[in-house]
Design an enzyme around this catalytic site. Sequence first.
Site, PDB file in Angstrom:
ATOM      1  N   HIS A  72     -12.831   8.669  13.522  1.00 16.21           N
ATOM      2  CA  HIS A  72     -12.111   8.860  13.498  1.00 16.21           C
ATOM      3  C   HIS A  72     -10.720   8.102  13.634  1.00 16.21           C
ATOM      4  O   HIS A  72     -10.860   7.367  14.931  1.00 16.21           O
ATOM      5  CB  HIS A  72     -11.356  10.032  14.180  1.00 16.21           C
ATOM      6  CG  HIS A  72     -12.196  11.642  14.291  1.00 16.21           C
ATOM      7  ND1 HIS A  72     -11.454  12.997  15.024  1.00 16.21           N
ATOM      8  CD2 HIS A  72     -12.732  11.926  13.542  1.00 16.21           C
ATOM      9  CE1 HIS A  72     -12.542  13.655  13.593  1.00 16.21           C
ATOM     10  NE2 HIS A  72     -13.346  13.588  13.174  1.00 16.21           N
ATOM     11  N   TYR A 201      -3.376  17.448  18.759  1.00 14.02           N
ATOM     12  CA  TYR A 201      -2.414  18.145  20.480  1.00 14.02           C
ATOM     13  C   TYR A 201      -1.768  18.532  19.715  1.00 14.02           C
ATOM     14  O   TYR A 201      -0.280  17.735  19.410  1.00 14.02           O
ATOM     15  CB  TYR A 201      -2.493  16.520  20.802  1.00 14.02           C
ATOM     16  CG  TYR A 201      -4.220  16.084  21.046  1.00 14.02           C
ATOM     17  CD1 TYR A 201      -4.636  15.115  20.743  1.00 14.02           C
ATOM     18  CD2 TYR A 201      -4.257  16.041  22.806  1.00 14.02           C
ATOM     19  CE1 TYR A 201      -6.136  14.716  21.095  1.00 14.02           C
ATOM     20  CE2 TYR A 201      -5.691  15.861  23.123  1.00 14.02           C
ATOM     21  CZ  TYR A 201      -6.259  15.043  21.706  1.00 14.02           C
ATOM     22  OH  TYR A 201      -7.884  14.354  22.686  1.00 14.02           O
ATOM     23  N   PRO A 293      -8.786  17.772  30.733  1.00 16.31           N
ATOM     24  CA  PRO A 293      -9.244  16.974  29.230  1.00 16.31           C
ATOM     25  C   PRO A 293      -8.530  16.600  27.896  1.00 16.31           C
ATOM     26  O   PRO A 293      -8.838  16.077  27.364  1.00 16.31           O
ATOM     27  CB  PRO A 293     -10.162  18.476  28.738  1.00 16.31           C
ATOM     28  CG  PRO A 293      -9.550  19.779  29.579  1.00 16.31           C
ATOM     29  CD  PRO A 293      -9.215  18.615  31.090  1.00 16.31           C
ATOM     30  N   LYS A 297     -11.648  11.903  28.731  1.00 12.10           N
ATOM     31  CA  LYS A 297     -11.826  11.019  29.634  1.00 12.10           C
ATOM     32  C   LYS A 297     -12.927  11.239  30.184  1.00 12.10           C
ATOM     33  O   LYS A 297     -13.664   9.916  30.718  1.00 12.10           O
ATOM     34  CB  LYS A 297     -10.445  10.307  30.204  1.00 12.10           C
ATOM     35  CG  LYS A 297     -10.077   9.340  29.235  1.00 12.10           C
ATOM     36  CD  LYS A 297     -10.126   8.195  28.927  1.00 12.10           C
ATOM     37  CE  LYS A 297      -9.102   7.175  27.458  1.00 12.10           C
ATOM     38  NZ  LYS A 297     -10.093   7.525  26.369  1.00 12.10           N
ATOM     39  N   TYR A 385      -6.663   5.986  24.596  1.00 11.31           N
ATOM     40  CA  TYR A 385      -7.099   6.685  23.948  1.00 11.31           C
ATOM     41  C   TYR A 385      -8.696   5.595  23.111  1.00 11.31           C
ATOM     42  O   TYR A 385      -9.383   6.566  23.569  1.00 11.31           O
ATOM     43  CB  TYR A 385      -6.693   7.787  22.668  1.00 11.31           C
ATOM     44  CG  TYR A 385      -7.667   8.556  22.199  1.00 11.31           C
ATOM     45  CD1 TYR A 385      -6.732   9.848  22.499  1.00 11.31           C
ATOM     46  CD2 TYR A 385      -8.796   8.747  20.989  1.00 11.31           C
ATOM     47  CE1 TYR A 385      -7.067  11.359  22.268  1.00 11.31           C
ATOM     48  CE2 TYR A 385      -8.369   9.871  20.851  1.00 11.31           C
ATOM     49  CZ  TYR A 385      -7.781  11.547  21.487  1.00 11.31           C
ATOM     50  OH  TYR A 385      -8.617  12.652  20.817  1.00 11.31           O
TER      51      TYR A 385
END
Length: 390
Positions: A72, A201, A293, A297, A385
């Site tokens: 991704h 998200y 979560p 990580k 990220y």
Amino acid sequence: MRTQVAIIGSGPSGLLLGQLLATIGVETIILERSSREHVLGRVRAGVLEQGTVDLLGEAGAADRLHAEGLQHSGISLAFDGRLHRIDLTGLTGGKHVTVYGQTEVTHDLMDKREAAGLVTVYETANVALHDFGGASPFVTYDKDGATHRIDCDFIAGCDGYHGVSRRSVPASALKTFERQYPFGWLGVLAEVPPADHELIYANHERGFALCSMRSPHRSRYYVQCPADERVEAWSDGRFWDELRRRLPPQTAAAVTTGPSFEKSIAPLRSFVAEPMRFGLLFLVGDAAHIVPPTGAKGLNLAASDVRYLFAGLREFFSERSKAGLDAYSSRALARVWKAVRFSWWMTTMLHRFLETGEFGQRIQEAELDYLVHSKAASTALAENYVGLPY
Ligand code: RFL
Ligand code: PHB
């Protein structure tokens, strides 16, 4: 029995450490409380940093990951009724993340361990750690009505947040830091195509939602729920309705529903225990720290701990140098705290906190607006990220 490194726990930390040590001829025995099937039945993480993928490759356990993992190059934040894409790859000079389930990582590592004939003892009871403050550590456990003893050079405590390793350390030798969040995540796994080709998200007035996936045919979705929620209160129908209400209209329309085959609630917590080493015992992964979560990580931190510990053990067994082992705790914690900060920040920005009221909500809106319009702010999210350097 004798081994060089006794590993407590056959989650991703313990299995990965065992596999890496096998590549340099260091013997390990893994002691696991649950059955193999139980360990493989747990549905958890889904996003791997490149450093985690590389380490699995070094352990010889990345063939299926390379074949089936989904690369991704971005994620979307949903708020204000629409998606705002963060171009992870463009903002980080070409980096990406790989979507591949923790269950599959664990499966691959277990297969590799079994093919090499290495020992994992499942369904052990009363695992106890002895004399790790002295020179001759050993571990005892009960199995099949008998007590067994394993003498070793080192003990790796890879037994998760509820394990015995951290609890074996005298409380006076440990400093802990903790934040509990007043909500949990209700997660569902279903054999349906994902709503989008990347993760979403969502910040919504009804609460946070996450659209994730395991493959082009299998979706993983989460919604924020009260901390004391019961999973039985959520039929599939109620879950799908609630999820769609929290997504922008176009995304909600793209959600394919279907029967869930896993549904569970996870509490959200930030926790760190310092230091991560006590004499000849090393704490690794969730045994030493937990992150909510939201930043994806937890598993990646477990892998970075393993990387540092493996480097230290390799130095010790090949050169008799203790330098890497002496540096383990401080090196690991420096990376851990950055991920703790990032996960806390993502959680704070994306969830509904009743106690912060309308002021808190306006601050969230301002932060999200700034984030998606400032290249500097988007870059900070993207570089965390995809994973900070080791
Ligand atoms: P684990 O996986 O908890 O494994 C520990 C193992 O030790 C065993 N054990 C014992 N064995 C012997 N004796 C005892 N006394 C024992 N006590 C325990 C346990 O049975 C178990 O097999 O720890 P490890 O290896 O450190 O791995 C950590 C990760 O599992 C964890 O950080 C992640 O799952 C967190 N996480 C995520 N991480 C990510 O990097 N990306 C994600 O997208 C992500 N999503 C998540 C997550 C965790 C979640 N939950 C359920 C907590 C999503 C969720 C919902
Ligand atoms: C998941 O797919 O389970 C997942 C993905 C991203 C997260 C957390 C969990 O931040």
